[in-house]
Design an enzyme around this catalytic site. Structure first.
Site, PDB file in Angstrom:
ATOM      1  N   SER A 107      22.835  52.911  26.105  1.00  7.29           N
ATOM      2  CA  SER A 107      22.599  52.385  24.764  1.00  7.29           C
ATOM      3  C   SER A 107      21.402  51.444  24.699  1.00  7.29           C
ATOM      4  CB  SER A 107      23.851  51.680  24.234  1.00  7.29           C
ATOM      5  OG  SER A 107      24.349  50.766  25.186  1.00  7.29           O
ATOM      6  N   ASP A 327      28.401  40.825  20.811  1.00  7.24           N
ATOM      7  CA  ASP A 327      27.496  41.544  21.693  1.00  7.24           C
ATOM      8  C   ASP A 327      26.315  40.669  22.100  1.00  7.24           C
ATOM      9  OD1 ASP A 327      25.831  43.306  23.000  1.00  7.24           O
ATOM     10  OD2 ASP A 327      25.758  44.784  21.388  1.00  7.24           O
ATOM     11  N   HIS A 330      23.066  44.007  23.915  1.00  6.98           N
ATOM     12  CA  HIS A 330      22.076  44.777  23.167  1.00  6.98           C
ATOM     13  C   HIS A 330      21.190  43.838  22.359  1.00  6.98           C
ATOM     14  CE1 HIS A 330      25.425  47.594  23.987  1.00  6.98           C
ATOM     15  NE2 HIS A 330      24.422  48.441  24.225  1.00  6.98           N
TER      16      HIS A 330
END
Length: 349
Positions: A107, A327, A330
């Protein structure tokens, strides 16, 4: 008069050529990854925003998910000994006419792939494109220029297969490499999944040399897989026809003691980069492993060494705006991956 005009034109062309050559020499001698983040406090310095690019997935779309501050969008990366050329999406498409770029990995590769698509669309908003998926590969094709910008989801690079014994991560098998043949520019990445355990671990056994293991040291497994990948590149890539990059190790920010802020349990609430030029917590061990493997390869692979500059950006993660989960791994889009792509642009164009 005609002769004089021709001489003036020739002189101008010669000057442009000399300047271009000088710029190229400067870029060759410059370390694009050593520098600092400089604040452009007057306005966001991004090439697009979340309303102008419809291809930012929910987890990366921090502003749409409610992040109100935009300070994290007001920093430019400046190398110490040269200037980065501004990203020019139309120029990239013209230079790459009839060619392909593929990001291969997890990702974090998607983070960079979506960023590049948004940057190009902002530069040529009227151009035609298609967006298709087939198996693990998603292709964004800019049809007016015959350019493909692709993503191959291959989180370990080596093979993960289902067999009678269960799901097996094969450290010395890389059948997925068939999808990478014929691509003009490849940008690889892996690391994010190597320490997953419990329900989020997608394999039951690791296979190496025909032997099954219930588990092993994850950094060692990562290194074994990298050697398999490196062998594939050495055996299959023609450097005169394809450029190969490795994204580097994208860092996370879950522990404030790493940036000398013990009270910060994570990236939540962070609005500014780490001060100074050096990250107090140092680089993740995986980066040293990666550099060692790259250094032993026969074929040239350029390390897109984003680790150091990204370590400083504790403010650039989705944090509580990475819906549905918190998160600090990311990156928000727009955001830090745009800089990765600006550097990539300077290296390939």
């Amino acid at each position: 008069m005609r002769i004089k005009a021709v001489l003036i034109l020739a002189s101008a062309i010669s000057l442009v050529f000399r300047q271009s050559k000088a710029n190229a020499e400067e870029m060759k001698s410059c370390d694009l990854f050593e520098g600092e983040w400089l604040s452009e406090s007057s306005a966001p310095c991004t090439l697009y925003n979340y309303t102008s690019c419809p291809f930012i997935q929910k987890e990366f779309n921090c502003r749409k998910n409610g992040r109100s501050d935009d300070l994290y969008l007001r920093y430019n990366w400046r190398p110490n000994s040269c200037n980065l050329s501004r990203f020019d999406g139309e120029n990239l498409l013209k230079k790459y006419k009839g060619k392909s770029i593929m990001f291969v990995g997890d990702s974090l590769s998607r983070n960079q792939w979506e960023s590049l698509i948004c940057m190009i669309i902002a530069a040529v908003p009227e151009t035609s494109y298609t967006h298709t998926s087939s198996g693990e590969v998603t292709t964004f094709a800019f049809t007016d220029f015959e350019v493909k910008v692709m993503l191959d989801r291959s989180v370990y690079l080596v093979d993960l297969v289902g067999e009678a014994q269960g799901r097996i991560l094969k450290l010395d098998s890389i059948q997925g490499g068939k999808r990478w043949l014929g691509i003009d520019t490849l940008v690889f990445n892996t690391w994010h999944w190597w320490n997953r355990r419990g329900a989020s671990q997608p394999w039951d056994f690791i296979e190496l040399g025909g032997q099954l293991y219930k588990d092993m040291d994850r950094v060692l497994a990562f290194e074994k897989a990298l050697h398999t990948w490196a062998g594939w590149v050495d055996d299959n890539i023609d450097p005169t026809a394809a450029k190969v990059f490795f994204q580097g190790i994208s860092p996370s920010h879950y522990n404030g003691t790493e940036w000398n802020e013990p009270g910060a349990k994570s990236c939540i609430g962070q609005k500014e980069p780490v001060a100074g030029h050096t990250y107090p917590g140092g680089a993740p061990p995986a980066l040293g492993v990666l550099k060692k493997v790259l250094g032993a390869m026969r074929k040239p692979v350029t390390l897109l060494d984003v680790t150091g500059l990204s370590l400083m950006r504790k403010d650039g993660h989705p944090s509580i705006y990475g819906l549905p989960a918190m998160d600090c791994s990311h990156w928000c889009l727009p955001g830090v991956p745009d800089t990765w792509n600006q550097i990539l642009y300077n290296l390939i164009v």
